[in-house]
Design a protein around this motif. Structure first.
Motif, short mmCIF file in Angstrom:
data_model
loop_
_atom_site.label_atom_id
_atom_site.label_comp_id
_atom_site.label_asym_id
_atom_site.label_seq_id
_atom_site.Cartn_x
_atom_site.Cartn_y
_atom_site.Cartn_z
N ASN A 355 0.82 -1.21 0.00
CA ASN A 355 0.00 0.00 0.00
C ASN A 355 0.86 1.28 0.00
OD1 ASN A 355 -2.69 -0.41 -0.34
ND2 ASN A 355 -3.15 -0.63 1.83
N SER A 357 2.21 4.94 -0.13
CA SER A 357 1.48 6.13 0.30
C SER A 357 1.12 7.03 -0.86
CB SER A 357 2.30 6.90 1.33
OG SER A 357 3.58 7.22 0.79
N HIS A 358 1.91 7.01 -1.93
CA HIS A 358 1.63 7.82 -3.10
C HIS A 358 1.51 6.92 -4.32
CE1 HIS A 358 2.41 11.46 -0.83
NE2 HIS A 358 3.55 10.93 -0.40
N ASP A 361 4.51 5.80 -6.19
CA ASP A 361 5.39 4.84 -5.51
C ASP A 361 5.08 3.40 -5.91
OD1 ASP A 361 6.56 6.96 -4.23
OD2 ASP A 361 5.39 6.73 -2.38
#
Length: 403
Positions: A355, A357-358, A361
């Motif tokens: 997961n 964060s951006h 990424d």
């Protein structure tokens, strides 16, 4: 892509035939193949098991001594033969140029065979496409390619050759789901690139027919291959409903750091039962259940088999009102809802990458090896996909070659 020469082409030169028409067509082929040697894309090889002996005979021909492209290609193949031979034998898909007359250009990836061949008669070498260019890999969503490439890196069986995939060269393009076929046409007609498309099968539990996207791509594969008289489109339909189903419930479970998800727990229960019984009904449920959306009434109502494990778990799913770890909204369970039960919410593939964060990424993230099992079924599916991708983008870093 690894392009191979059939034995009949080599024998044509050894026999020093006076067939000028065939020779003219072969000259055209060798010009295309020689151009590959100036790029980092694709590779040229032979199908001949005794090429080292055959090469001696070819060296004595007038073609080898006078035809530059023929000399360049055969000399290169000879220099790389021992290095490439092992790879060639392992590749499950092979493109063979031949003097024979193949009856079809459509390659079926559904057959349970060790090797699939694309035979291309020299009459059908298209001037429209440059064999030295890299393939376009058309997928439904840009994230799909990240996932497929991750599978390639972790599951392909050629690690002793290109462990970092440094020489794996393709052009990835997002097709946008239902408009994937339009993207394929654009890559062919505008960019003049050969295409491998990878689409979800969208097969549903108790329903064997593939979905509309896969049907459209199949249709245009046939139409375009017939139009160009050449295999310009290879379409691979995943053997599961969606790419998310290439990961089994227990593997998603391993990706959770904390929290409980009753939908996922229920699917893991079905998987455990399948591992004990290997019942096809259970397997079909796991691979055709929509992990993102859950069970749609219009798809499944009235089609639930009388299998105790599915009925037990199915009941749990229907009554579950858990908020998933992926979605801030509870599943819709009202009488008029499109869904009987929610799935795992947004794309569960994201959880495999931790997961990020951006969004950006995600494209640099990697799957943790520890959450994946070499389950004999999902492992074979992922390996087949990895081998296909590797074959299509098979390339070799070359020293500068003057041809």
């Amino acid at each position: 892509m690894l392009y191979c020469l059939d034995d009949d082409i080599l024998n044509f030169y050894i026999n020093d035939t006076s067939d000028s028409v065939t020779l003219q067509k072969l000259n055209k082929l060798f010009k295309k193949l020689s151009k590959i040697l100036t790029t980092d894309y694709n590779e040229v090889f032979v199908q001949d098991n005794n090429f080292l002996i055959t090469f001696e005979a070819l060296q004595n021909t007038s073609f080898y001594k006078s035809k530059k492209e023929f000399y360049d290609v055969l000399t290169y193949i000879h220099s790389q033969y021992e290095f490439n031979y092992d790879t060639y034998n392992k590749l499950p898909y092979k493109t063979i140029f031949t003097l024979k007359k193949p009856t079809t250009f459509n390659l079926s990836f559904e057959k349970e065979t060790n090797t699939e061949y694309i035979y291309i008669n020299i009459d059908n070498i298209s001037d429209f496409f440059d064999l030295s260019e890299k393939y376009s890999i058309v997928v439904e969503n840009s994230k799909d390619y990240v996932f497929f490439e991750t599978i390639l890196k972790k599951y392909h069986s050629f690690k002793k050759f290109d462990s970092t995939l440094e020489f794996y060269k393709v052009q990835s393009v997002a097709g946008g789901g239902s408009s994937t076929y339009r993207t394929i046409i654009q890559q062919l007609t505008k960019n003049k690139q050969l295409v491998l498309s990878i689409v979800d099968s969208d097969t549903r539990f108790c329903v064997d027919s593939i979905g509309s996207t896969a049907k459209k791509v199949d249709k245009y594969q046939r139409t375009l291959n017939e139009k160009y008289n050449y295999p310009v489109v290879l379409n691979y339909k995943l053997k599961v409903r969606e790419k998310e189903n290439l990961i089994f419930p227990s593997e998603y479970k391993n990706a959770f750091k904390n929290g409980v998800n009753k939908v996922l727990d229920s699917l893991v229960d079905i998987e455990k039962c399948w591992l004990k019984t290997h019942d096809q009904t259970l397997f079909n449920f796991i691979t055709r259940y929509s992990l993102k959306h859950g069970i749609k009434i219009k798809e499944y109502n009235g089609h639930i088999p009388e299998y105790s494990e599915i009925l037990r778990v199915y009941g749990n799913l229907i009554t579950s009102k858990e908020i998933t770890l992926f979605d801030s909204h509870p599943p819709k369970t009202s009488e008029n809802s499109e869904f009987i039960t929610g799935g795992l919410g947004q794309d569960p593939i994201d959880i495999l990458y931790g997961n990020p964060s951006h969004e950006e990424d995600f494209f640099d993230a990697e799957i943790d090896d520890n959450i994946l099992n070499d389950n004999d079924v999902t492992h074979s599916m992922r390996t087949e996909l990895a081998n296909l991708l590797y074959y299509t983008g098979f390339s070799r870093k070359r020293q500068p070659i003057s041809v």
